[in-house]
Design a protein around this motif. Structure first.
Motif, PDB file in Angstrom:
ATOM      1  N   ARG A 123       9.177  -4.591  -2.439  1.00 34.90           N
ATOM      2  CA  ARG A 123       7.906  -5.090  -1.655  1.00 34.90           C
ATOM      3  C   ARG A 123       8.558  -5.298  -0.010  1.00 34.90           C
ATOM      4  NH1 ARG A 123       4.397  -9.632  -4.387  1.00 34.90           N
ATOM      5  NH2 ARG A 123       6.458 -10.438  -4.535  1.00 34.90           N
ATOM      6  N   GLY A 124       9.634  -6.020  -0.280  1.00 33.38           N
ATOM      7  CA  GLY A 124      10.266  -6.273   1.241  1.00 33.38           C
ATOM      8  C   GLY A 124      10.455  -4.806   1.821  1.00 33.38           C
ATOM      9  N   LEU A 125      11.352  -4.276   0.995  1.00 34.98           N
ATOM     10  CA  LEU A 125      11.698  -2.626   1.561  1.00 34.98           C
ATOM     11  C   LEU A 125      10.690  -1.864   2.140  1.00 34.98           C
ATOM     12  CD1 LEU A 125      13.837  -0.482   1.871  1.00 34.98           C
ATOM     13  CD2 LEU A 125      13.208   0.231  -0.467  1.00 34.98           C
ATOM     14  N   ASP A 126       9.332  -1.910   1.301  1.00 32.43           N
ATOM     15  CA  ASP A 126       8.210  -1.102   1.882  1.00 32.43           C
ATOM     16  C   ASP A 126       7.537  -1.784   3.183  1.00 32.43           C
ATOM     17  OD1 ASP A 126       8.449   0.510  -0.424  1.00 32.43           O
ATOM     18  OD2 ASP A 126       7.023  -0.680  -1.668  1.00 32.43           O
ATOM     19  N   GLY A 127       7.662  -3.080   3.098  1.00 38.74           N
ATOM     20  CA  GLY A 127       7.048  -3.718   4.301  1.00 38.74           C
ATOM     21  C   GLY A 127       7.819  -3.529   5.615  1.00 38.74           C
ATOM     22  N   ARG A 128       9.128  -3.396   5.473  1.00 40.71           N
ATOM     23  CA  ARG A 128      10.072  -3.209   6.546  1.00 40.71           C
ATOM     24  C   ARG A 128      10.119  -1.609   7.022  1.00 40.71           C
ATOM     25  NH1 ARG A 128      15.833  -5.800   6.267  1.00 40.71           N
ATOM     26  NH2 ARG A 128      15.693  -5.056   8.426  1.00 40.71           N
ATOM     27  N   ASP A 188       0.542  -1.367  -0.096  1.00 41.87           N
ATOM     28  CA  ASP A 188       0.022  -0.024   0.035  1.00 41.87           C
ATOM     29  C   ASP A 188       0.909   1.347  -0.109  1.00 41.87           C
ATOM     30  OD1 ASP A 188      -2.353  -1.577  -0.037  1.00 41.87           O
ATOM     31  OD2 ASP A 188      -2.630  -1.555   2.124  1.00 41.87           O
ATOM     32  N   ALA A 189       2.023   1.138   0.456  1.00 40.16           N
ATOM     33  CA  ALA A 189       3.008   2.499   0.526  1.00 40.16           C
ATOM     34  C   ALA A 189       3.391   2.703  -1.030  1.00 40.16           C
ATOM     35  CB  ALA A 189       4.145   2.255   1.373  1.00 40.16           C
ATOM     36  N   ALA A 190       3.446   2.185  -1.930  1.00 40.48           N
ATOM     37  CA  ALA A 190       3.953   2.207  -3.264  1.00 40.48           C
ATOM     38  C   ALA A 190       2.874   3.041  -3.954  1.00 40.48           C
ATOM     39  CB  ALA A 190       4.323   0.876  -4.010  1.00 40.48           C
ATOM     40  N   TYR A 223       4.322   6.574   5.925  1.00 39.34           N
ATOM     41  CA  TYR A 223       5.408   6.118   5.000  1.00 39.34           C
ATOM     42  C   TYR A 223       4.792   6.187   3.843  1.00 39.34           C
ATOM     43  CZ  TYR A 223       8.402   3.424   2.007  1.00 39.34           C
ATOM     44  OH  TYR A 223       9.084   2.793   1.185  1.00 39.34           O
ATOM     45  N   THR A 224       5.315   6.687   2.619  1.00 41.50           N
ATOM     46  CA  THR A 224       4.796   6.534   1.426  1.00 41.50           C
ATOM     47  C   THR A 224       6.098   6.412   0.507  1.00 41.50           C
ATOM     48  OG1 THR A 224       4.562   8.492   0.752  1.00 41.50           O
ATOM     49  CG2 THR A 224       2.708   7.544   1.703  1.00 41.50           C
ATOM     50  N   ARG A 225       5.916   5.804  -0.683  1.00 48.29           N
ATOM     51  CA  ARG A 225       7.176   5.785  -1.764  1.00 48.29           C
ATOM     52  C   ARG A 225       6.515   5.894  -3.047  1.00 48.29           C
ATOM     53  NH1 ARG A 225       9.114   1.925  -5.182  1.00 48.29           N
ATOM     54  NH2 ARG A 225       7.545   0.415  -4.395  1.00 48.29           N
ATOM     55  N   TYR A 226       7.199   6.659  -3.806  1.00 52.15           N
ATOM     56  CA  TYR A 226       6.929   7.010  -5.327  1.00 52.15           C
ATOM     57  C   TYR A 226       8.157   6.771  -6.152  1.00 52.15           C
ATOM     58  CZ  TYR A 226       4.715   8.972  -9.521  1.00 52.15           C
ATOM     59  OH  TYR A 226       3.980   9.219 -10.619  1.00 52.15           O
TER      60      TYR A 226
END
Length: 554
Positions: free
Chosen positions: A409-414, A307-309, A426-429
């Motif tokens: 995905r692993g980076l976003d989850g951690r 969800d953060a992506a 936290y969000t990532r674009y």
């Protein structure tokens, strides 16, 4: 003739002074019985037994000789003492002068045959040899016996030689036949192997370059996982080729990895960066672009993301990425260095294997979606594209954004778990990471940044420290180009610039405002207004009305 001449020359000089001349006549008691060979103990010329051999010293080891094989009987040569009666040198010369040459019995020049005792010249030479003490009658008897045996055995030897030559010839012929048979079998095996290789090349792929072909032999796919995700079932390179609508040789050509290649499947060009320097973009050629588009639509877009992506995700954009950070006490921006190039071939292959694809299918799919950075060189009048780094996600392929989200995905989850624990959002674009918090979480900013570096490093990424920013409410807080201090807005400088362009366009025309040389300036202005309208609809409507009022806009 050579032996006779040597003896005659020696006889012309006379016997040695200390050698007594043997008698020219012998009594009947000195003769051997007619028709019998000489006894080995009889001495012609003296009528006495030969002297005994000297006694061997006691300290001399006895000589052990091999047993003498039984010799065939000598045959009836009718030799007697008269035949070997010694002659004086003058008598030898006289008799030799009276001899006539019998060409039918000449044997002196043959080195494989002992002259016959019936030959007058042979008899004369034998008597001369005895007279000079060079040979004894016993030795001559043995020599002529050996000669008689050789003559008797010559036909058998000729037969043996013939049989041996025939055997050697037959063996050589057999060897030649075996050699020809082996050549024929080797040629047949080569043809069969060439046919098998051609058949395999037409129906399968077992090698796609050094360092990347390790999993092509493993065709085991996780069918259950693929079905649960609704993904195409691909286990072998042939399955991938069929799904892409390509022949096996064409797929091999598109996916083959080479450190130095005469052709490249990408069009490469440079664009300037805002921070300085240039960025290389690589756009795939038609066939490869079609393959990548199929992979994106049928595989990558069907896999759920974190969800953060927000980057490159349907129904998400820079506005959805910035909205969670509105009106916050602290906003932190971080950037991942060399985001696409750091996602290399092994990581992309791992993504496809995690989805359930076999190592063989994952290898082919990963090779289609990755490429090495290359530079053009010339070597021996040949233009080559030489790899300058490992295979990674090319900036310009349609599959790169989706693959980057799957790899991260692993980076976003951690990171999301860490942010929740500390009370942050936290969000990532793409490669832009954004964190925000209220006043209660502000004291943990340093701890957040320290843990961020550790997690990013463990996930095989790198934080670009030069682009890390901590933004407070008393300054402009921006997230992916959108101001989030109070409500979503476009930076003031961008709005003022567009207003100035539209105002002067009413007087000078829109084309006169293209000072940066945009190839489609009117479309660029229209796109900027649409972006402002997405972020701030009210302000965007005002700018759109001014743009449509221009005569050049229609």
């Amino acid at each position: 003739m050579g032996l006779l001449s040597a003896i005659l020359r020696w006889l012309s000089k006379g016997p040695p002074q200390n050698s007594p001349s043997p008698s020219a006549t012998r009594t009947s008691s000195d003769r051997a019985p007619t028709g019998q060979p000489y006894s080995t103990t009889f001495s012609v010329g003296t009528g006495q037994r030969p002297a005994q051999q000297p006694v061997r010293p006691s300290n001399t080891p006895p000589t052990i000789s091999a047993p003498t094989p039984k010799r065939p009987a000598a045959g009836k040569l009718n030799l007697d003492a008269g035949q070997f009666t010694p002659l004086s040198p003058e008598e030898v010369k006289r008799r030799a002068a009276g001899l006539s040459w019998n060409w039918s019995t000449v044997n002196f020049d043959r080195r494989d045959q002992i002259p016959s005792v019936a030959e007058p010249r042979t008899a004369l030479i034998d008597r001369a040899l005895v007279a000079q003490g060079l040979l004894t009658p016993e030795q001559l008897v043995e020599i002529h016996e050996v000669g008689a045996q050789m003559i008797a055995l010559r036909p058998a030897l000729a037969t043996i030689h013939t049989i041996a030559n025939d055997t050697v010839a037959a063996d050589a012929a057999e060897r030649r036949a075996r050699k020809e048979q082996k050549k024929a079998e080797s040629a047949r095996r080569r043809e069969e192997r060439a046919a098998a290789v051609a058949q395999r090349n037409a129906t399968d792929i077992v090698f796609l370059g050094r360092g990347v072909s390790g999993g092509l032999a493993d065709r085991r796919a996780n069918i259950e996982r693929l079905q649960s995700l609704g993904l195409p079932l691909l286990a072998s390179p042939a399955d991938v080729a069929q799904a892409l609508g390509l022949a096996i040789p064409r797929l091999r050509w598109l996916a083959f990895h080479s450190e130095a290649s005469a052709v490249t499947h990408y069009v490469r060009f440079q664009i300037p960066k805002k921070s300085g320097g240039t960025r290389e973009l690589a756009a795939p050629h038609r066939d490869l672009a079609r393959c990548q588009d199929w992979i994106r639509l049928n595989i990558l877009d069907r896999v759920p993301l974190h969800d953060a992506a927000h980057g490159f995700v349907a129904k998400r954009n820079t506005l959805t990425n910035a909205s969670p950070h509105l009106h916050r006490a602290v906003v932190v921006n971080a950037d991942l260095k060399d985001f696409f190039p750091s996602i290399t071939f092994p990581r992309v292959k791992g993504v496809f294997q995690q989805l359930g694809y076999s190592p063989a299918a994952a290898t082919v799919l990963a090779l289609l979606c990755t490429e090495c950075p290359r530079t053009a060189v010339k070597y021996e009048d040949r233009a080559l594209w030489v790899a300058t780094g490992p295979r990674g996600l090319p900036q310009g392929a349609c599959t790169s954004p989706a693959l980057s989200n799957l790899v991260a995905r692993g980076l976003d989850g951690r990171i999301a778990g860490l942010a929740r624990k500390l009370g942050w959002t936290y969000t990532r674009y793409a490669d832009d990471l954004t964190f925000s918090t209220d006043a209660d979480g502000a004291p943990k900013t340093a701890w957040l940044l320290a843990r961020l570096r550790h997690i990013v490093g463990e996930e095989n990424f790198t934080v670009n420290e030069k682009k890390t920013r901590v933004q407070r409410p008393n300054s402009q807080q921006s997230v992916t180009g959108i101001v989030v201090n109070q409500h979503p807005n476009v930076p003031r400088e961008t709005v003022r610039r567009l207003r100035a362009i539209l105002h002067r366009a009413k007087i000078e025309g829109l084309a006169a405002q293209n000072r940066e040389g945009h190839p489609h300036f009117a479309g660029w202005v229209r796109g900027m207004i649409a972006y402002i309208q997405m972020v701030n609809p009210e302000r965007g409507r005002e700018l759109l009305a001014d743009f449509e009022a221009l005569p050049q806009a229609h």
